[in-house]
Design a protein around this motif. Structure first.
Motif, PDB file in Angstrom:
ATOM      1  N   LEU A  89      16.400  22.804 -37.679  1.00 49.96           N
ATOM      2  CA  LEU A  89      16.830  21.494 -38.165  1.00 49.96           C
ATOM      3  C   LEU A  89      17.913  20.896 -37.278  1.00 49.96           C
ATOM      4  N   ALA A  90      18.809  21.753 -36.782  1.00 51.62           N
ATOM      5  CA  ALA A  90      19.901  21.263 -35.938  1.00 51.62           C
ATOM      6  C   ALA A  90      19.380  20.637 -34.657  1.00 51.62           C
ATOM      7  N   ALA A  91      18.196  21.056 -34.209  1.00 50.09           N
ATOM      8  CA  ALA A  91      17.626  20.528 -32.971  1.00 50.09           C
ATOM      9  C   ALA A  91      17.081  19.118 -33.123  1.00 50.09           C
ATOM     10  N   LEU A  92      16.886  18.664 -34.359  1.00 52.04           N
ATOM     11  CA  LEU A  92      16.324  17.337 -34.603  1.00 52.04           C
ATOM     12  C   LEU A  92      17.415  16.277 -34.528  1.00 52.04           C
ATOM     13  N   LEU A  93      17.205  15.281 -33.675  1.00 47.35           N
ATOM     14  CA  LEU A  93      18.163  14.174 -33.528  1.00 47.35           C
ATOM     15  C   LEU A  93      19.600  14.705 -33.516  1.00 47.35           C
ATOM     16  N   PRO A  94      19.915  15.566 -32.553  1.00 52.17           N
ATOM     17  CA  PRO A  94      21.205  16.260 -32.584  1.00 52.17           C
ATOM     18  C   PRO A  94      22.424  15.362 -32.505  1.00 52.17           C
ATOM     19  N   HIS A  95      22.264  14.138 -31.996  1.00 48.16           N
ATOM     20  CA  HIS A  95      23.408  13.242 -31.847  1.00 48.16           C
ATOM     21  C   HIS A  95      23.491  12.200 -32.968  1.00 48.16           C
ATOM     22  N   ALA A  96      22.552  12.238 -33.884  1.00 46.54           N
ATOM     23  CA  ALA A  96      22.562  11.260 -34.968  1.00 46.54           C
ATOM     24  C   ALA A  96      23.567  11.672 -36.040  1.00 46.54           C
ATOM     25  N   PRO A  97      24.288  10.720 -36.625  1.00 50.43           N
ATOM     26  CA  PRO A  97      25.203  11.055 -37.721  1.00 50.43           C
ATOM     27  C   PRO A  97      24.447  11.649 -38.911  1.00 50.43           C
ATOM     28  N   ARG A  98      25.049  12.660 -39.531  1.00 48.26           N
ATOM     29  CA  ARG A  98      24.437  13.329 -40.677  1.00 48.26           C
ATOM     30  C   ARG A  98      25.393  13.308 -41.861  1.00 48.26           C
ATOM     31  N   THR A  99      24.813  13.135 -43.026  1.00 50.37           N
ATOM     32  CA  THR A  99      25.575  13.219 -44.263  1.00 50.37           C
ATOM     33  C   THR A  99      25.054  14.390 -45.065  1.00 50.37           C
ATOM     34  N   THR A 100      25.925  15.272 -45.505  1.00 48.60           N
ATOM     35  CA  THR A 100      25.518  16.401 -46.328  1.00 48.60           C
ATOM     36  C   THR A 100      25.558  15.995 -47.794  1.00 48.60           C
ATOM     37  N   LEU A 101      24.420  16.149 -48.460  1.00 46.52           N
ATOM     38  CA  LEU A 101      24.261  15.785 -49.863  1.00 46.52           C
ATOM     39  C   LEU A 101      24.268  17.058 -50.700  1.00 46.52           C
ATOM     40  N   ARG A 102      25.023  17.092 -51.755  1.00 44.23           N
ATOM     41  CA  ARG A 102      25.171  18.321 -52.525  1.00 44.23           C
ATOM     42  C   ARG A 102      24.826  18.142 -54.006  1.00 44.23           C
ATOM     43  N   GLY A 103      24.047  17.120 -54.328  1.00 42.23           N
ATOM     44  CA  GLY A 103      23.699  16.910 -55.722  1.00 42.23           C
ATOM     45  C   GLY A 103      22.572  17.799 -56.215  1.00 42.23           C
ATOM     46  N   ALA A 104      21.828  18.400 -55.298  1.00 46.73           N
ATOM     47  CA  ALA A 104      20.690  19.247 -55.657  1.00 46.73           C
ATOM     48  C   ALA A 104      21.099  20.722 -55.569  1.00 46.73           C
TER      49      ALA A 104
END
Length: 221
Positions: free
Chosen positions: A13-28
């Motif tokens: 997963l880390a290899a996908l769009l490595p420079h794109a901003p990511r938000t970690t969602l923790r509701g699930a």
């Protein structure tokens, strides 16, 4: 489109769009990362290795985040595939579902009664834009294959050229939920006695190759 992306190893997963901003969602129940592209919202989940983990991740992405399409990305072992890929998976079949008869596994379609005449139908991926990638059928099980004899049995019995531990589980989840799925895999090893070392040595490069192809696919959807 809301696309749910599943892998068995976080490096995939880390290899996908490595420079794109990511938000970690923790509701699930498990952490999910969100990436926004120009046309899609991507929801990335890795619950761990194996079919139960992959199916759990896929179901979470659909029910908690409204994923409309499931995509498996990452690595696989080769059962005779030509080259390292990446490959567009067109069919996925479970390699460890069936009945034990005469000291051998008789394969059946996952989810069906493993009784009576044997038949193992593959789950078919969605029709996708042509990326020029070679196509492959993948066999999925909860086994990391380090045995050439077993690899040959799976290949001959199911007509697969790749083996992994996630894709058919996600495909079955998608079929049960009535949504399309796709998968892109690049190989790390030849499903033989050298697989453990080869997987470790080739993980980063193969994960990136699969992720790059997945980026092209996402852009084309």
């Amino acid at each position: 489109m809301r696309i749910g992306i599943v892998s068995g190893v976080r490096a995939e997963l880390a290899a996908l769009l490595p420079h794109a901003p990511r938000t970690t969602l923790r509701g699930a129940p498990l952490p999910v990362e969100r990436i926004e592209t120009a046309d899609h919202a991507l929801f990335l989940a890795c619950a761990g290795i194996g079919k139960v983990a992959a199916a759990t991740a896929a179901a979470t992405l659909v029910h908690a985040y409204g994923a409309e399409h499931l995509l498996v990305i990452g690595t696989a072992g080769s059962l005779g595939a030509v080259g390292r890929g990446p490959f567009l998976i067109t069919e996925a079949v479970q390699a460890d579902f069936g009945a034990m008869r005469d000291e051998r596994l008789t394969h059946y379609t996952a989810g069906c009664w493993p009784i009576g005449p044997a038949r193992a139908e593959a789950f078919r991926a969605a029709d996708l834009p042509d990326l020029g990638l070679p196509h492959a059928r993948i066999a999925t099980s909860d086994l990391f294959v380090e045995c050439g004899v077993h690899a040959a049995r799976v290949r001959d019995a199911l007509g697969a050229t790749l083996v992994d531990m996630e894709t058919a589980a996600v495909a079955q989840t998608a079929a049960l939920l009535g949504i399309p799925w796709a998968a892109i895999k690049a190989t790390t090893d030849d499903a033989d006695g050298a697989s453990a070392g080869d997987f470790t040595a080739n993980l980063a490069a193969s994960a990136r190759a699969a992720a790059h192809a997945a980026e092209r696919l996402i852009a084309a959807l």
